[in-house]
Design a protein around this motif. Structure first.
Motif, short mmCIF file in Angstrom:
data_model
loop_
_atom_site.label_atom_id
_atom_site.label_comp_id
_atom_site.label_asym_id
_atom_site.label_seq_id
_atom_site.Cartn_x
_atom_site.Cartn_y
_atom_site.Cartn_z
N ALA A 119 -3.34 5.76 -2.77
CA ALA A 119 -2.68 4.76 -1.94
C ALA A 119 -1.79 5.41 -0.89
N HIS A 120 -1.17 6.51 -1.23
CA HIS A 120 -0.33 7.23 -0.27
C HIS A 120 -1.15 7.68 0.92
N ARG A 122 -4.08 6.59 1.91
CA ARG A 122 -4.61 5.43 2.64
C ARG A 122 -3.56 4.90 3.61
N GLU A 123 -2.33 4.78 3.14
CA GLU A 123 -1.26 4.30 4.01
C GLU A 123 -1.02 5.27 5.16
N ARG A 124 -1.12 6.57 4.91
CA ARG A 124 -0.91 7.56 5.97
C ARG A 124 -2.00 7.46 7.03
N TRP A 126 -3.59 4.72 7.87
CA TRP A 126 -3.30 3.52 8.66
C TRP A 126 -2.06 3.70 9.53
N HIS A 127 -1.11 4.48 9.07
CA HIS A 127 0.06 4.75 9.91
C HIS A 127 -0.36 5.47 11.18
#
Length: 229
Positions: A119-120, A122-124, A126-127
């Motif tokens: 999840a970390h 994936r968020e990076r 998208w960031h």
């Protein structure tokens, strides 16, 4: 599959069949991100943990080769071609597509990739997309495509998958504003800034035309209350 010093990957042509080193496109459409997603999904569904583990190793390599200055961006080409943009932002070769492998690993129960949760990463990914400046056309060649492959509609559809509805609405609004409307019909024309006539003719297909763009807009209007209709 080829095994590099930093992990497994899938180049276009296996090294044993080449007379030179060649390049790979490691992101979603033509590279290890897409292959690893398939392995993680199939491994979890069919009870093949060794497939899931191979996907985890491939994803860890993507983390290693990525740029982490603003989020996570895996280069378009490895090794880099100095005559080619280093990073892409679209679904096919950019972070929004590559983020899917980490979602698949999380769904498969993987707890850690390169020292962090899926999840970390994936968020990076998208960031990196959300802070890139798209869908604005900041300079020639930066964001000249609105299609499902390589452009605005494709990123928007995956933004909905990721629950990023605010960003999906921004992308949908840009598509509405860029539509070429003629009576009760609409189409989209992309730009190829390297061509003598940069404004390309409209297309009707799924990947680079009105069908794919319209499908995203229909989904956006259906799933997001208050989205422009």
């Amino acid at each position: 599959m080829e095994v590099e010093d930093d992990g497994p990957t899938w180049p276009f042509v296996p090294h044993r069949h080449r007379s030179d080193r060649g390049r790979e496109m490691p992101n979603w459409s033509h590279g290890s991100a897409g292959v690893a997603h398939a392995l993680a999904d199939a491994g979890a569904t069919l009870g093949r943990p060794e497939w899931v583990e191979l996907a985890r190793q491939a994803a860890a390599r993507l983390v290693v080769v990525a740029d982490h200055g603003t989020g996570m961006r895996v280069p378009h080409l490895l090794p880099r071609d100095p005559d080619f943009p280093e990073f892409s932002l679209g679904w096919c070769h950019g972070p929004s597509g590559t983020a899917q492998v980490f979602a698949a690993l999380e769904a498969a129960g993987v707890a850690e990739v390169a020292g962090e949760s899926p999840a970390h990463w994936r968020e990076r990914c998208w960031h990196a997309v959300r802070t890139s400046g798209i869908p604005a056309r900041l300079e020639p060649g930066f964001w000249d495509n609105d299609g499902r492959c390589c452009g605005t509609a494709g990123v928007g559809d995956l933004a909905l998958d990721a629950g990023l509805t605010d960003f999906a609405v921004v992308l949908g609004d840009a598509l509405v504003e860029r539509a070429v409307v003629d009576g009760d019909r609409a189409c989209w024309r992309f730009v190829e800034h390297r061509a003598e006539e940069p404004l390309l003719p409209p297309a009707v297909g799924w990947m680079q035309g009105s069908a794919g763009i319209a499908a995203f807009l229909f989904r956006l209007a259906r799933e997001v209350p208050g989205a422009r209709r």
